[in-house]
Design a protein around this motif. Structure first.
Motif, PDB file in Angstrom:
ATOM      1  N   GLN A 266       0.825  -1.211   0.000  1.00  0.00           N
ATOM      2  CA  GLN A 266       0.000   0.000   0.000  1.00  0.00           C
ATOM      3  C   GLN A 266       0.860   1.262   0.000  1.00  0.00           C
ATOM      4  OE1 GLN A 266      -2.774  -0.593   3.325  1.00  0.00           O
ATOM      5  NE2 GLN A 266      -4.391  -0.833   1.803  1.00  0.00           N
ATOM      6  N   LEU A 267       1.959   1.224   0.733  1.00  0.00           N
ATOM      7  CA  LEU A 267       2.849   2.377   0.783  1.00  0.00           C
ATOM      8  C   LEU A 267       3.400   2.682  -0.604  1.00  0.00           C
ATOM      9  CD1 LEU A 267       4.429   4.550   2.253  1.00  0.00           C
ATOM     10  CD2 LEU A 267       6.105   2.816   2.932  1.00  0.00           C
ATOM     11  N   GLU A 268       3.840   1.656  -1.302  1.00  0.00           N
ATOM     12  CA  GLU A 268       4.389   1.868  -2.649  1.00  0.00           C
ATOM     13  C   GLU A 268       3.316   2.343  -3.625  1.00  0.00           C
ATOM     14  OE1 GLU A 268       8.075  -1.376  -2.654  1.00  0.00           O
ATOM     15  OE2 GLU A 268       6.072  -2.004  -3.302  1.00  0.00           O
ATOM     16  N   GLU A 269       2.108   1.791  -3.518  1.00  0.00           N
ATOM     17  CA  GLU A 269       1.009   2.207  -4.395  1.00  0.00           C
ATOM     18  C   GLU A 269       0.649   3.675  -4.155  1.00  0.00           C
ATOM     19  OE1 GLU A 269      -2.231  -0.408  -3.769  1.00  0.00           O
ATOM     20  OE2 GLU A 269      -1.184  -2.195  -4.523  1.00  0.00           O
ATOM     21  N   CYS A 270       0.541   4.057  -2.889  1.00  0.00           N
ATOM     22  CA  CYS A 270       0.175   5.438  -2.549  1.00  0.00           C
ATOM     23  C   CYS A 270       1.264   6.420  -2.971  1.00  0.00           C
ATOM     24  CB  CYS A 270      -0.108   5.571  -1.059  1.00  0.00           C
ATOM     25  SG  CYS A 270      -1.603   4.716  -0.521  1.00  0.00           S
ATOM     26  N   TYR A 271       2.512   6.023  -2.799  1.00  0.00           N
ATOM     27  CA  TYR A 271       3.624   6.880  -3.237  1.00  0.00           C
ATOM     28  C   TYR A 271       3.570   7.070  -4.750  1.00  0.00           C
ATOM     29  CZ  TYR A 271       8.245   7.792  -5.180  1.00  0.00           C
ATOM     30  OH  TYR A 271       9.267   8.287  -5.940  1.00  0.00           O
ATOM     31  N   SER A 272       3.353   5.988  -5.482  1.00  0.00           N
ATOM     32  CA  SER A 272       3.299   6.059  -6.934  1.00  0.00           C
ATOM     33  C   SER A 272       2.158   6.960  -7.409  1.00  0.00           C
ATOM     34  CB  SER A 272       3.134   4.647  -7.518  1.00  0.00           C
ATOM     35  OG  SER A 272       3.072   4.692  -8.915  1.00  0.00           O
ATOM     36  N   LYS A 351      -1.855  12.804  -1.187  1.00  0.00           N
ATOM     37  CA  LYS A 351      -0.799  12.983  -0.190  1.00  0.00           C
ATOM     38  C   LYS A 351      -1.254  12.452   1.166  1.00  0.00           C
ATOM     39  CE  LYS A 351       2.270  16.467   1.835  1.00  0.00           C
ATOM     40  NZ  LYS A 351       2.645  17.901   1.858  1.00  0.00           N
ATOM     41  N   SER A 352      -2.511  12.718   1.510  1.00  0.00           N
ATOM     42  CA  SER A 352      -3.047  12.240   2.786  1.00  0.00           C
ATOM     43  C   SER A 352      -3.036  10.710   2.840  1.00  0.00           C
ATOM     44  CB  SER A 352      -4.476  12.771   2.973  1.00  0.00           C
ATOM     45  OG  SER A 352      -5.036  12.287   4.158  1.00  0.00           O
ATOM     46  N   GLU A 353      -3.441  10.060   1.758  1.00  0.00           N
ATOM     47  CA  GLU A 353      -3.428   8.597   1.708  1.00  0.00           C
ATOM     48  C   GLU A 353      -1.999   8.070   1.808  1.00  0.00           C
ATOM     49  OE1 GLU A 353      -5.558   7.070  -1.606  1.00  0.00           O
ATOM     50  OE2 GLU A 353      -7.462   8.019  -1.048  1.00  0.00           O
ATOM     51  N   TYR A 354      -1.086   8.772   1.177  1.00  0.00           N
ATOM     52  CA  TYR A 354       0.328   8.392   1.220  1.00  0.00           C
ATOM     53  C   TYR A 354       0.862   8.485   2.653  1.00  0.00           C
ATOM     54  CZ  TYR A 354       5.388   8.973   0.216  1.00  0.00           C
ATOM     55  OH  TYR A 354       6.759   8.874   0.198  1.00  0.00           O
ATOM     56  N   GLN A 355       0.547   9.587   3.340  1.00  0.00           N
ATOM     57  CA  GLN A 355       0.973   9.752   4.735  1.00  0.00           C
ATOM     58  C   GLN A 355       0.385   8.660   5.620  1.00  0.00           C
ATOM     59  OE1 GLN A 355      -0.381  13.869   5.106  1.00  0.00           O
ATOM     60  NE2 GLN A 355       1.715  14.486   5.639  1.00  0.00           N
ATOM     61  N   GLU A 359       2.466   5.855   7.820  1.00  0.00           N
ATOM     62  CA  GLU A 359       2.294   5.705   9.264  1.00  0.00           C
ATOM     63  C   GLU A 359       1.838   4.296   9.632  1.00  0.00           C
ATOM     64  OE1 GLU A 359       3.220   7.775  11.658  1.00  0.00           O
ATOM     65  OE2 GLU A 359       4.064   8.895   9.971  1.00  0.00           O
ATOM     66  N   ALA A 360       0.982   3.711   8.788  1.00  0.00           N
ATOM     67  CA  ALA A 360       0.502   2.354   9.054  1.00  0.00           C
ATOM     68  C   ALA A 360       1.643   1.347   8.991  1.00  0.00           C
ATOM     69  CB  ALA A 360      -0.575   1.979   8.034  1.00  0.00           C
ATOM     70  N   ALA A 361       2.529   1.485   8.027  1.00  0.00           N
ATOM     71  CA  ALA A 361       3.680   0.586   7.901  1.00  0.00           C
ATOM     72  C   ALA A 361       4.640   0.770   9.071  1.00  0.00           C
ATOM     73  CB  ALA A 361       4.402   0.851   6.574  1.00  0.00           C
ATOM     74  N   ARG A 362       4.804   2.019   9.492  1.00  0.00           N
ATOM     75  CA  ARG A 362       5.751   2.322  10.575  1.00  0.00           C
ATOM     76  C   ARG A 362       5.188   1.868  11.933  1.00  0.00           C
ATOM     77  NH1 ARG A 362       7.069   7.778   9.497  1.00  0.00           N
ATOM     78  NH2 ARG A 362       9.090   7.207   8.620  1.00  0.00           N
ATOM     79  N   PHE A 396      10.761   7.169   2.611  1.00  0.00           N
ATOM     80  CA  PHE A 396       9.510   7.671   2.040  1.00  0.00           C
ATOM     81  C   PHE A 396       9.069   8.989   2.685  1.00  0.00           C
ATOM     82  CE2 PHE A 396       9.311   3.308   0.624  1.00  0.00           C
ATOM     83  CZ  PHE A 396       8.708   3.390  -0.622  1.00  0.00           C
ATOM     84  N   ASP A 397       9.808   9.453   3.713  1.00  0.00           N
ATOM     85  CA  ASP A 397       9.481  10.748   4.332  1.00  0.00           C
ATOM     86  C   ASP A 397       9.850  11.906   3.423  1.00  0.00           C
ATOM     87  OD1 ASP A 397       8.348   9.983   6.817  1.00  0.00           O
ATOM     88  OD2 ASP A 397      10.344   9.447   7.561  1.00  0.00           O
ATOM     89  N   GLY A 398      10.929  11.738   2.655  1.00  0.00           N
ATOM     90  CA  GLY A 398      11.449  12.823   1.820  1.00  0.00           C
ATOM     91  C   GLY A 398      10.422  13.440   0.891  1.00  0.00           C
ATOM     92  N   PRO A 399       9.704  12.631   0.074  1.00  0.00           N
ATOM     93  CA  PRO A 399       8.733  13.213  -0.863  1.00  0.00           C
ATOM     94  C   PRO A 399       7.643  14.043  -0.194  1.00  0.00           C
ATOM     95  CG  PRO A 399       9.220  10.945  -1.457  1.00  0.00           C
ATOM     96  CD  PRO A 399       9.876  11.191  -0.139  1.00  0.00           C
ATOM     97  N   LEU A 400       7.320  13.736   1.054  1.00  0.00           N
ATOM     98  CA  LEU A 400       6.271  14.489   1.745  1.00  0.00           C
ATOM     99  C   LEU A 400       6.708  15.913   2.065  1.00  0.00           C
ATOM    100  CD1 LEU A 400       5.003  11.719   4.188  1.00  0.00           C
ATOM    101  CD2 LEU A 400       3.753  12.678   2.240  1.00  0.00           C
ATOM    102  N   LYS A 401       8.011  16.142   2.072  1.00  0.00           N
ATOM    103  CA  LYS A 401       8.539  17.471   2.381  1.00  0.00           C
ATOM    104  C   LYS A 401       8.644  18.356   1.143  1.00  0.00           C
ATOM    105  CE  LYS A 401      11.284  15.494   6.166  1.00  0.00           C
ATOM    106  NZ  LYS A 401      12.648  15.208   6.654  1.00  0.00           N
ATOM    107  N   SER A 402       8.497  17.767  -0.061  1.00  0.00           N
ATOM    108  CA  SER A 402       8.610  18.536  -1.300  1.00  0.00           C
ATOM    109  C   SER A 402       7.357  19.364  -1.537  1.00  0.00           C
ATOM    110  CB  SER A 402       8.836  17.593  -2.487  1.00  0.00           C
ATOM    111  OG  SER A 402      10.042  16.871  -2.338  1.00  0.00           O
ATOM    112  N   SER A 403       7.525  20.486  -2.193  1.00  0.00           N
ATOM    113  CA  SER A 403       6.400  21.380  -2.502  1.00  0.00           C
ATOM    114  C   SER A 403       6.382  21.659  -4.000  1.00  0.00           C
ATOM    115  CB  SER A 403       6.536  22.695  -1.736  1.00  0.00           C
ATOM    116  OG  SER A 403       5.576  23.631  -2.185  1.00  0.00           O
TER     117      SER A 403
END
Length: 809
Positions: A266-272, A351-355, A359-362, A396-403
């Motif tokens: 799910q993490l990889e799907e949401c990131y993609s 982005k919310s689904e990705y976050q 968090e679920a994986a962590r 996977f934290d890095g992409p969440l910081k990009s704008s």
């Protein structure tokens, strides 16, 4: 429904003094040369209803209202628009006044009735200008859908559908994230490992446990699962040793790891998904700019809504402007950026689904690291593997910081292949260590039995709980899917039913304007993507081609304008629930002669229940419509302009027929013969059109110069062919045909030099001819036409049927 009884305009646009019109709920034909200010009436109504005049709302025109006040108006004078309606409770005066160096508008009637009426009217089609004729026809598929959705309230229905779909998809995601199947398989494996067979029922489970304790010589009642605790007490209660605690830790860790592969997926799907949407915006510079602009405008709108900025000026540039004007302008611009706003919302949701997925994986792995047993030396390897897994996820934290403001695509994050290998290693290590712990206790049968029963019981109870939860959530999902699908079906059926009715009326109006042409079956067709309605397109059948789109592919400018008018008038009938009046401002400017005549017929015949304000600067068409509506109670007005009064009403210009009759009465012979010739030629052209008299092809400019002799000759041939003996035997046609001079274009000077007696005789023949082809009833005044042909009685008639002749096709 509401109509207009009177309009009074002062100091507004071209009106320097006062322009008053009392239509008394009747229709109006307004003629005026370009530049005289006839459009002022339409501008005044648009300003009253929509608080703006669209063609004066650009930045180049200046601040709001600047182009509305008459340029000669002093600062102390106000511009006013007073309107009285068929419903007197709505009567009002709207004022535009100078307040210092600012323009302020106010309205006299503060009643709830007027406020609600104006709000409702904002969604109705009241005004059509030439510049807006084809705006809907040529708009994009998405814009067509948004336009109709706003009018019919389809947007609210779509929001409900989106909520249902969101709940359904969330339940589906929850089921997937719960990983029921893998967890049940995991616990079933534990039961098989401990008891040597799979267990599918309480009876079977109790039977297997009973055999196990009987081998130890222990007797205990086993009727329900609740009896298991008593059995464990009799077998042997484990000590509270470190080995027991470690075994529990390892067993729990192994249980936790079952869900981790799914969380990785799910993490990889949401990131993609997030990266796809993010990069799609960043790669489009225009879209990126619009998104930034939308953010700025939305932030500004929020500031105004919260009354943070109390001054009557723009909080950003401090230019003086009323807060209401600013809000209206911002809302309008935000609305124009609706598409990019929706795309930004989709990005935020992704982005919310990705976050959440991150968090679920962590969360699963972090829960294991905080267990006190994880800090014990003998579990050091497990701890390091857990830390490596958490470290791998951290990338996977890095992409969440990009704008998107940075304008750079999201960094590429490697798949979790290494982490999956580490996960397998950790799971194998847990199972290996548990096996070793249990092997060390193998010599103690009671301890071994206790361990087996305890682990198997826990696994079986987990399976039972999961089965209940899985059944409930799947029932919820299935029920929600059923509701969603049924709602979707009803929504589609409703939309298709509306589009069918709406399209049918558009096609009817278009066919009225273009009879016999091979553009048929015009319809609005929905465009779907999956379960979503994403747009509308206009299709039509053209010659031998079916389902042609878009309209501009084959249609000429004049035909596109006909389609634009058809869409507008069909919209008036479909959507206008409060108002029974419309304003058509110079909409026939690019129409050819045939379309102009048919358009006047359309308005008079099909929209006679509406109050129509028809504006034109075309003298010839004005004459056609004026003659058409003279017995229909229409107000006919002529707009003039001079420096003293500005825009004002002048004497209505005479029609050609009125001009001829006036000159005959007053003895004004100069050029009179030519006027009679022109009238006859125009009459014959319309008769030929209605009776489908075929003449030789001529190019457009030469076609307009067809003379009476040719038209009369072909008309007689048509009458003879169709056995219309009443007309072929009529002496007036013979008299006109015998006047061979009317067919000589070079003899126009002859017409100018005709004597008064000759002109009178010629005009009498023309009038007599018109009497036998046009109905004399004031409620009809229609020419005989094939549109009213009766094939059963073999008659051709006028519209009301009082004038008829034999006719055999």
């Amino acid at each position: 429904m509401t109509k207009i009884r009177s309009i009074s305009i002062s100091g507004f646009r071209g009106v320097r003094k006062t322009l008053s019109l009392q239509p008394n709920a009747n229709s109006c034909l307004v003629y005026g040369d370009n530049g005289t200010g006839k459009t002022t009436l339409a501008d005044a109504i648009e300003w009253l209803y929509f608080d703006k005049v669209k063609h004066l709302s650009s930045e180049e025109v200046g601040k709001k209202g600047e182009g509305l006040r008459n340029i000669h108006l002093g600062d102390a004078a106000d511009a006013e628009v007073n309107v009285e309606f068929s419903d007197s409770k709505l009567n009002c005066t709207k004022v535009l006044e100078m307040d210092g160096d600012k323009l302020q508008s106010s309205i006299s009637n503060k009643s709830t009735e007027l406020v609600e009426y104006l709000q409702f009217s904002e969604q109705e089609n009241l005004l059509l200008r030439y510049s807006e004729l084809v705006s809907f026809v040529l708009s994009t598929k998405g814009e067509k859908l948004r336009t109709l959705s706003e009018i019919i309230g389809f947007g609210d229905i779509t929001k409900t559908r989106d909520i249902l779909q969101k709940v359904y998809r969330q339940l589906s995601r929850d089921i997937k994230a719960s990983n029921f199947e893998n967890q049940i398989n995991h616990y079933q494996s534990q039961i098989i490992d401990q008891l040597g067979e799979n267990v599918t029922s309480d009876k079977q489970f109790l039977s297997v446990v009973g055999k196990l304790i009987s081998e130890l010589g222990i007797e205990a009642p086993l009727k329900t699962l609740d009896d298991i605790d008593g059995v464990l007490e009799k077998v042997k209660k484990p000590d509270d040793s470190g080995e027991q605690k470690r075994e529990t830790f390892l067993a729990n860790l192994s249980d936790r790891l079952v869900n981790v592969p799914v969380s990785f997926d799910q993490l990889e799907e949401c990131y993609s998904a997030y990266k796809g949407k993010f990069d799609g915006i960043v790669q489009d510079i225009g879209k990126l700019k619009k998104l930034e602009l939308e953010r700025l405008l939305t932030a500004g709108n929020d500031v105004l809504a919260k009354d943070v900025h109390e001054e009557e000026s723009c909080p950003l540039c401090l230019v003086e402007q009323s807060t209401d004007d600013l809000k209206s302008a911002l809302e309008l611009r935000i609305k124009d950026l609706e598409a990019v706003r929706l795309e930004n919302k989709e990005l935020k949701d992704a982005k919310s689904e990705y976050q959440n997925a991150l968090e679920a994986a962590r969360r699963v792995l972090t829960a294991a690291t905080i267990d006190p047993q994880c800090l014990e030396d003998e579990n050091e390897k497990h701890k390091k593997l857990l830390e490596k897994l958490l470290s791998g996820i951290a990338k996977f934290d890095g992409p969440l910081k990009s704008s998107i403001v940075d304008g750079k695509e999201l960094e590429v994050v490697a798949a979790l292949d290494t982490e999956r290998t580490l996960l397998e290693s950790l799971d194998e290590l847990c199972k290996k260590d548990v096996k070793q712990l249990r092997a060390a206790k193998k010599n103690d049968p009671k301890w071994d039995a206790h361990s087996k029963i305890s682990i198997a019981t826990n696994a079986y109870q987990q399976i039972r709980k999961m089965a209940v939860v899985q059944q409930k959530i799947e029932l919820q999902r299935d029920a929600m899917e059923d509701v969603f699908r049924k709602f979707l079906d009803v929504q589609k059926q409703a939309m298709q039913s509306f589009l069918l009715t709406y399209s049918t009326r558009i096609d009817q109006i278009y066919q009225f304007l273009n009879p016999g042409e091979r553009v048929e079956n015009i319809r609005l067709v929905p465009i779907e993507k999956g379960d979503d309605l994403v747009g509308l397109t206009i299709e039509y059948d053209f010659l031998h081609a079916k389902a042609v789109s878009p309209p501009q592919k084959y249609l000429s400018e004049s035909h596109l304008n006909c389609l634009g008018i058809a869409v507008f008038l069909a919209s008036v009938e479909a959507f206008n629930k409060k108002n029974k009046f419309i304003m058509l401002d110079d909409v026939i400017s690019s129409f050819d002669t045939d379309h102009r005549k048919r358009f006047s017929d359309l308005i008079v015949e099909e929209f006679d229940k509406y109050q129509v304000f028809l504006f034109t600067h075309e003298q010839a068409w004005f004459d056609i419509v004026k003659n058409r509506v003279k017995s229909k109670g229409w107000n006919v007005l002529n707009v003039k302009y001079n420096d003293t009064e500005g825009t004002h009403f002048g004497t209505v210009p005479k029609s050609l027929k009125e001009e001829i009759q006036s000159r005959l009465s007053s003895g004004g012979e100069a050029g009179l013969g030519n006027l009679v010739r022109i009238y006859l030629e125009n009459l014959l052209k319309h008769v030929a059109q209605h009776l489908e008299v075929k003449v030789a092809y001529r190019p457009n400019d030469i076609n307009e110069d067809r003379m009476s002799a040719e038209l009369l000759s072909e008309l007689k041939s048509k009458l003879n062919k169709c056995k219309c003996t009443e007309l072929t035997s009529d002496k007036v046609i013979s008299r006109l045909s015998d006047a061979t001079f009317i067919g000589n274009k070079d003899s126009h000077d002859y017409f100018s030099g005709m004597s008064a007696g000759d002109v009178m005789a010629f005009w009498t023949d023309v009038v007599d001819f018109e009497k036998i082809v046009r109905c004399g009833d004031d409620k009809c005044v229609e020419l005989i036409s094939l549109r009213y042909h009766d094939p059963v009685e073999k008659k051709i008639r006028c519209k009301c049927g009082k004038l008829s002749y034999s006719w055999t096709k």
